[in-house]
Design a protein around this motif. Structure first.
Motif, PDB file in Angstrom:
ATOM      1  N   PRO A  96     -16.593  -7.806  32.787  1.00 34.30           N
ATOM      2  CA  PRO A  96     -15.130  -7.710  32.726  1.00 34.30           C
ATOM      3  C   PRO A  96     -14.536  -8.463  31.537  1.00 34.30           C
ATOM      4  N   VAL A  97     -13.458  -7.894  30.988  1.00 37.97           N
ATOM      5  CA  VAL A  97     -12.694  -8.548  29.926  1.00 37.97           C
ATOM      6  C   VAL A  97     -11.213  -8.348  30.232  1.00 37.97           C
ATOM      7  N   ILE A  98     -10.443  -9.408  30.030  1.00 34.66           N
ATOM      8  CA  ILE A  98      -9.001  -9.380  30.278  1.00 34.66           C
ATOM      9  C   ILE A  98      -8.305  -9.895  29.030  1.00 34.66           C
ATOM     10  N   VAL A  99      -7.326  -9.135  28.553  1.00 39.79           N
ATOM     11  CA  VAL A  99      -6.507  -9.563  27.419  1.00 39.79           C
ATOM     12  C   VAL A  99      -5.099  -9.809  27.938  1.00 39.79           C
ATOM     13  N   ARG A 100      -4.590 -10.997  27.656  1.00 44.10           N
ATOM     14  CA  ARG A 100      -3.240 -11.360  28.073  1.00 44.10           C
ATOM     15  C   ARG A 100      -2.408 -11.638  26.833  1.00 44.10           C
ATOM     16  N   ASN A 101      -1.134 -11.269  26.868  1.00 41.05           N
ATOM     17  CA  ASN A 101      -0.208 -11.624  25.794  1.00 41.05           C
ATOM     18  C   ASN A 101       0.503 -12.900  26.183  1.00 41.05           C
ATOM     19  N   ALA A 102       0.537 -13.839  25.264  1.00 37.52           N
ATOM     20  CA  ALA A 102       1.184 -15.122  25.546  1.00 37.52           C
ATOM     21  C   ALA A 102       2.234 -15.418  24.483  1.00 37.52           C
ATOM     22  N   THR A 103       3.279 -16.117  24.900  1.00 38.38           N
ATOM     23  CA  THR A 103       4.307 -16.600  23.971  1.00 38.38           C
ATOM     24  C   THR A 103       4.458 -18.094  24.190  1.00 38.38           C
ATOM     25  N   LEU A 104       4.660 -18.793  23.094  1.00 39.65           N
ATOM     26  CA  LEU A 104       4.807 -20.247  23.135  1.00 39.65           C
ATOM     27  C   LEU A 104       6.028 -20.621  22.313  1.00 39.65           C
ATOM     28  N   SER A 105       6.968 -21.282  22.959  1.00 37.20           N
ATOM     29  CA  SER A 105       8.168 -21.761  22.288  1.00 37.20           C
ATOM     30  C   SER A 105       8.347 -23.219  22.675  1.00 37.20           C
ATOM     31  N   GLY A 106       8.104 -24.116  21.722  1.00 39.46           N
ATOM     32  CA  GLY A 106       8.129 -25.539  22.047  1.00 39.46           C
ATOM     33  C   GLY A 106       6.981 -25.836  22.992  1.00 39.46           C
ATOM     34  N   ALA A 107       7.330 -26.339  24.183  1.00 33.92           N
ATOM     35  CA  ALA A 107       6.307 -26.636  25.183  1.00 33.92           C
ATOM     36  C   ALA A 107       6.266 -25.588  26.283  1.00 33.92           C
ATOM     37  N   VAL A 108       7.054 -24.515  26.158  1.00 24.65           N
ATOM     38  CA  VAL A 108       7.120 -23.495  27.200  1.00 24.65           C
ATOM     39  C   VAL A 108       6.134 -22.374  26.877  1.00 24.65           C
ATOM     40  N   LEU A 109       5.154 -22.209  27.755  1.00 21.75           N
ATOM     41  CA  LEU A 109       4.143 -21.164  27.613  1.00 21.75           C
ATOM     42  C   LEU A 109       4.399 -20.098  28.662  1.00 21.75           C
ATOM     43  N   SER A 110       4.458 -18.846  28.232  1.00 17.35           N
ATOM     44  CA  SER A 110       4.618 -17.727  29.153  1.00 17.35           C
ATOM     45  C   SER A 110       3.498 -16.732  28.881  1.00 17.35           C
ATOM     46  N   VAL A 111       2.874 -16.242  29.959  1.00 22.32           N
ATOM     47  CA  VAL A 111       1.712 -15.361  29.818  1.00 22.32           C
ATOM     48  C   VAL A 111       1.942 -14.081  30.613  1.00 22.32           C
ATOM     49  N   ASP A 112       1.699 -12.934  29.967  1.00 25.81           N
ATOM     50  CA  ASP A 112       1.757 -11.616  30.597  1.00 25.81           C
ATOM     51  C   ASP A 112       0.344 -11.264  31.052  1.00 25.81           C
ATOM     52  N   ASP A 113       0.136 -11.264  32.353  1.00 27.70           N
ATOM     53  CA  ASP A 113      -1.205 -11.009  32.894  1.00 27.70           C
ATOM     54  C   ASP A 113      -1.630  -9.557  32.837  1.00 27.70           C
ATOM     55  N   SER A 114      -0.727  -8.643  32.567  1.00 25.20           N
ATOM     56  CA  SER A 114      -1.061  -7.226  32.676  1.00 25.20           C
ATOM     57  C   SER A 114      -1.199  -6.526  31.328  1.00 25.20           C
ATOM     58  N   ALA A 115      -1.574  -7.223  30.280  1.00 24.88           N
ATOM     59  CA  ALA A 115      -1.653  -6.603  28.955  1.00 24.88           C
ATOM     60  C   ALA A 115      -2.756  -5.552  28.887  1.00 24.88           C
ATOM     61  N   TRP A 116      -4.003  -5.921  29.173  1.00 24.92           N
ATOM     62  CA  TRP A 116      -5.114  -4.964  29.074  1.00 24.92           C
ATOM     63  C   TRP A 116      -6.305  -5.516  29.832  1.00 24.92           C
ATOM     64  N   THR A 117      -6.983  -4.659  30.596  1.00 21.81           N
ATOM     65  CA  THR A 117      -8.220  -5.048  31.275  1.00 21.81           C
ATOM     66  C   THR A 117      -9.252  -3.948  31.066  1.00 21.81           C
ATOM     67  N   GLY A 118     -10.498  -4.346  31.053  1.00 21.51           N
ATOM     68  CA  GLY A 118     -11.560  -3.371  30.855  1.00 21.51           C
ATOM     69  C   GLY A 118     -12.922  -3.994  31.063  1.00 21.51           C
ATOM     70  N   GLN A 119     -13.933  -3.284  30.573  1.00 23.10           N
ATOM     71  CA  GLN A 119     -15.310  -3.751  30.660  1.00 23.10           C
ATOM     72  C   GLN A 119     -15.931  -3.715  29.269  1.00 23.10           C
ATOM     73  N   LEU A 120     -16.673  -4.770  28.955  1.00 21.25           N
ATOM     74  CA  LEU A 120     -17.352  -4.819  27.673  1.00 21.25           C
ATOM     75  C   LEU A 120     -18.401  -3.716  27.603  1.00 21.25           C
ATOM     76  N   ASP A 121     -18.612  -3.210  26.395  1.00 17.58           N
ATOM     77  CA  ASP A 121     -19.514  -2.069  26.240  1.00 17.58           C
ATOM     78  C   ASP A 121     -20.694  -2.405  25.331  1.00 17.58           C
ATOM     79  N   THR A 122     -20.455  -2.572  24.033  1.00 15.98           N
ATOM     80  CA  THR A 122     -21.557  -2.817  23.097  1.00 15.98           C
ATOM     81  C   THR A 122     -21.281  -4.048  22.258  1.00 15.98           C
ATOM     82  N   LEU A 123     -22.356  -4.629  21.754  1.00 17.01           N
ATOM     83  CA  LEU A 123     -22.273  -5.798  20.888  1.00 17.01           C
ATOM     84  C   LEU A 123     -23.008  -5.472  19.590  1.00 17.01           C
ATOM     85  N   ALA A 124     -22.334  -5.673  18.461  1.00 14.88           N
ATOM     86  CA  ALA A 124     -22.953  -5.435  17.153  1.00 14.88           C
ATOM     87  C   ALA A 124     -22.838  -6.706  16.326  1.00 14.88           C
ATOM     88  N   LEU A 125     -23.777  -6.900  15.430  1.00 19.64           N
ATOM     89  CA  LEU A 125     -23.838  -8.122  14.626  1.00 19.64           C
ATOM     90  C   LEU A 125     -24.024  -7.777  13.163  1.00 19.64           C
TER      91      LEU A 125
END
Length: 189
Positions: A96-125
């Motif tokens: 599983p992989v989860i991508v969240r969008n976050a905003t930071l203004s001063g000391a206030v952190l806000s996170v959007d938990d529903s940005a993108w979710t999925g499953q990892l597939d391949t790894l290349a180097l």
């Protein structure tokens, strides 16, 4: 893009004079969960320390629509060649992989938990001798719904669903049976 509700904290951050927007990427690997923030410094959120990518990480652009399900790719550069063997031994497929969008203004952190979710597939180097670039692709969790699920209607498959069900063990006997129904004269008696 899909319509989403934005929470009050994110709206307050977005209306501030100085706001920093960044992704939080959570990869649930077999060897442990990797938490990466798209910032030049680490950040603590949700009980975890999110490591700084220091500008060396990235998420390749992708589009989202109601008719197309697309995956995405993550890159991380500047990995010392001495640690490449650790990266290559990691089995990422289906993790599983989860991508969240976050905003930071001063000391206030806000996170959007529903940005993108999925499953990892391949790894290349890509390795140039001194440092390496790792690229990991991921499929959207919605792609799961487009994957065909063949069903054979066999005794073996039914045993996986319900071990006490023996219906399909007698299927060949039932298929070869000739049923004789009484004619209408039988019911007139």
């Amino acid at each position: 893009m899909v319509d989403r509700n934005v929470d009050a904290g994110a709206l307050a951050n977005l209306t501030a004079k100085h706001v920093v927007m960044f992704p939080l990427v959570e990869m649930q690997l077999a060897t442990g969960t990797l938490y990466v923030a798209g910032l030049p410094h680490q950040i603590d959120w949700n009980g975890h320390t999110w490591l700084a990518d220091k500008g060396l990480g990235g998420i390749e652009p992708f589009t989202e629509s109601s008719s197309e399900i697309s995956g995405c790719a993550f890159t991380l550069s500047g990995i010392p060649s001495s640690t490449v063997s650790l990266v290559l031994t990691e089995n990422v497929r289906g993790r599983p992989v989860i991508v969240r969008n976050a905003t930071l203004s001063g000391a206030v952190l806000s996170v959007d938990d529903s940005a993108w979710t999925g499953q990892l597939d391949t790894l290349a180097l890509q390795d140039n001798g001194e440092t390496s670039i790792v690229r990991v692709t991921a499929e959207s969790r919605l792609a799961y719904w487009q994957t065909p699920r063949p069903v054979n209607f066999s005794h073996a498959e039914q045993q996986l669903v319900d071990p006490t069900d023996t219906f399909y063990s007698r299927m060949t006997q039932m298929a070869e049976v000739t049923l004789v129904w009484p004619d209408k004269e039988f019911f007139k008696k």
